[in-house]
Design a protein around this motif. Sequence first.
Motif, PDB file in Angstrom:
ATOM      1  N   ASP A  20     -23.199  16.540  12.433  1.00 34.79           N
ATOM      2  CA  ASP A  20     -23.634  15.188  11.945  1.00 34.79           C
ATOM      3  C   ASP A  20     -23.602  14.201  13.434  1.00 34.79           C
ATOM      4  O   ASP A  20     -24.578  13.402  13.632  1.00 34.79           O
ATOM      5  N   GLN A  23     -26.701  14.911  15.559  1.00 33.50           N
ATOM      6  CA  GLN A  23     -27.690  14.465  14.765  1.00 33.50           C
ATOM      7  C   GLN A  23     -27.908  13.015  14.965  1.00 33.50           C
ATOM      8  O   GLN A  23     -28.912  12.487  15.367  1.00 33.50           O
ATOM      9  N   ASP A  24     -26.608  12.223  14.938  1.00 35.62           N
ATOM     10  CA  ASP A  24     -26.666  10.776  15.314  1.00 35.62           C
ATOM     11  C   ASP A  24     -27.163  10.539  16.665  1.00 35.62           C
ATOM     12  O   ASP A  24     -27.830   9.737  17.033  1.00 35.62           O
ATOM     13  N   ARG A  25     -26.596  11.636  17.654  1.00 36.25           N
ATOM     14  CA  ARG A  25     -27.228  11.051  19.015  1.00 36.25           C
ATOM     15  C   ARG A  25     -28.415  11.332  19.322  1.00 36.25           C
ATOM     16  O   ARG A  25     -29.169  10.736  20.375  1.00 36.25           O
ATOM     17  N   MET A  26     -29.047  12.581  18.723  1.00 34.51           N
ATOM     18  CA  MET A  26     -30.613  12.662  18.632  1.00 34.51           C
ATOM     19  C   MET A  26     -31.176  11.475  18.384  1.00 34.51           C
ATOM     20  O   MET A  26     -32.347  11.134  19.011  1.00 34.51           O
ATOM     21  N   ASP A  27     -31.040  10.711  16.895  1.00 30.65           N
ATOM     22  CA  ASP A  27     -31.671   9.839  16.545  1.00 30.65           C
ATOM     23  C   ASP A  27     -31.572   8.588  17.581  1.00 30.65           C
ATOM     24  O   ASP A  27     -32.519   7.983  17.641  1.00 30.65           O
ATOM     25  N   GLU A  28     -30.420   8.340  18.241  1.00 30.60           N
ATOM     26  CA  GLU A  28     -30.207   7.477  19.250  1.00 30.60           C
ATOM     27  C   GLU A  28     -31.218   7.435  20.354  1.00 30.60           C
ATOM     28  O   GLU A  28     -31.707   6.618  20.745  1.00 30.60           O
ATOM     29  N   GLY A  30     -34.100   9.397  20.198  1.00 29.16           N
ATOM     30  CA  GLY A  30     -35.215   9.506  19.625  1.00 29.16           C
ATOM     31  C   GLY A  30     -35.777  10.825  19.714  1.00 29.16           C
ATOM     32  O   GLY A  30     -36.943  11.077  19.947  1.00 29.16           O
ATOM     33  N   ARG A  32     -36.280  14.521  18.270  1.00 27.86           N
ATOM     34  CA  ARG A  32     -36.245  15.338  16.851  1.00 27.86           C
ATOM     35  C   ARG A  32     -35.983  16.622  16.841  1.00 27.86           C
ATOM     36  O   ARG A  32     -35.413  17.376  15.797  1.00 27.86           O
ATOM     37  N   TYR A  37     -33.044  19.084  22.222  1.00 29.39           N
ATOM     38  CA  TYR A  37     -31.833  18.518  22.759  1.00 29.39           C
ATOM     39  C   TYR A  37     -30.870  19.021  23.053  1.00 29.39           C
ATOM     40  O   TYR A  37     -30.102  18.570  24.273  1.00 29.39           O
ATOM     41  N   HIS A  49     -32.068   7.434  27.188  1.00 38.95           N
ATOM     42  CA  HIS A  49     -32.778   6.845  26.135  1.00 38.95           C
ATOM     43  C   HIS A  49     -33.497   5.415  26.633  1.00 38.95           C
ATOM     44  O   HIS A  49     -32.572   4.678  27.022  1.00 38.95           O
TER      45      HIS A  49
END
Length: 114
Positions: A20, A23-28, A30, A32, A37, A49
């Motif tokens: 998780d 995944q949060d760092r991936m979302d930050e 951008g 997918r 990643y 980023h």
Amino acid sequence: MKKRRRPVHLHVMLSEAERDQIQDRMDEAGVRNMSAYVRKMALNGYVLHVDLSPVRELVSLQRRCSNNLNQVAVTANTYGGIYPDDIRRLQQDYADLWGPLSELLKQISEIVAL
């Protein structure tokens, strides 16, 4: 069967909390694709980023300047003259564009200097 570009498989065990967090760092960032990643982080140690919201604003200002310039050109070609207010409005739009652009370039140069 064609050869894979990356034929070596790497298996990593994670807790759900760790997954998780990734995944949060991936979302930050951008990103997918988790494989891309994790590979980028493992090889380079960081992902840069960039917040592009100032660029979006500059693109909007640039469009407005272009539209206004086009309207003035149509007026000049149709009626043979340009009103001083139209010229002042264009000058103001370009001044509004160059201020944020200069600030953005300054921020980018600071990031690159890191």
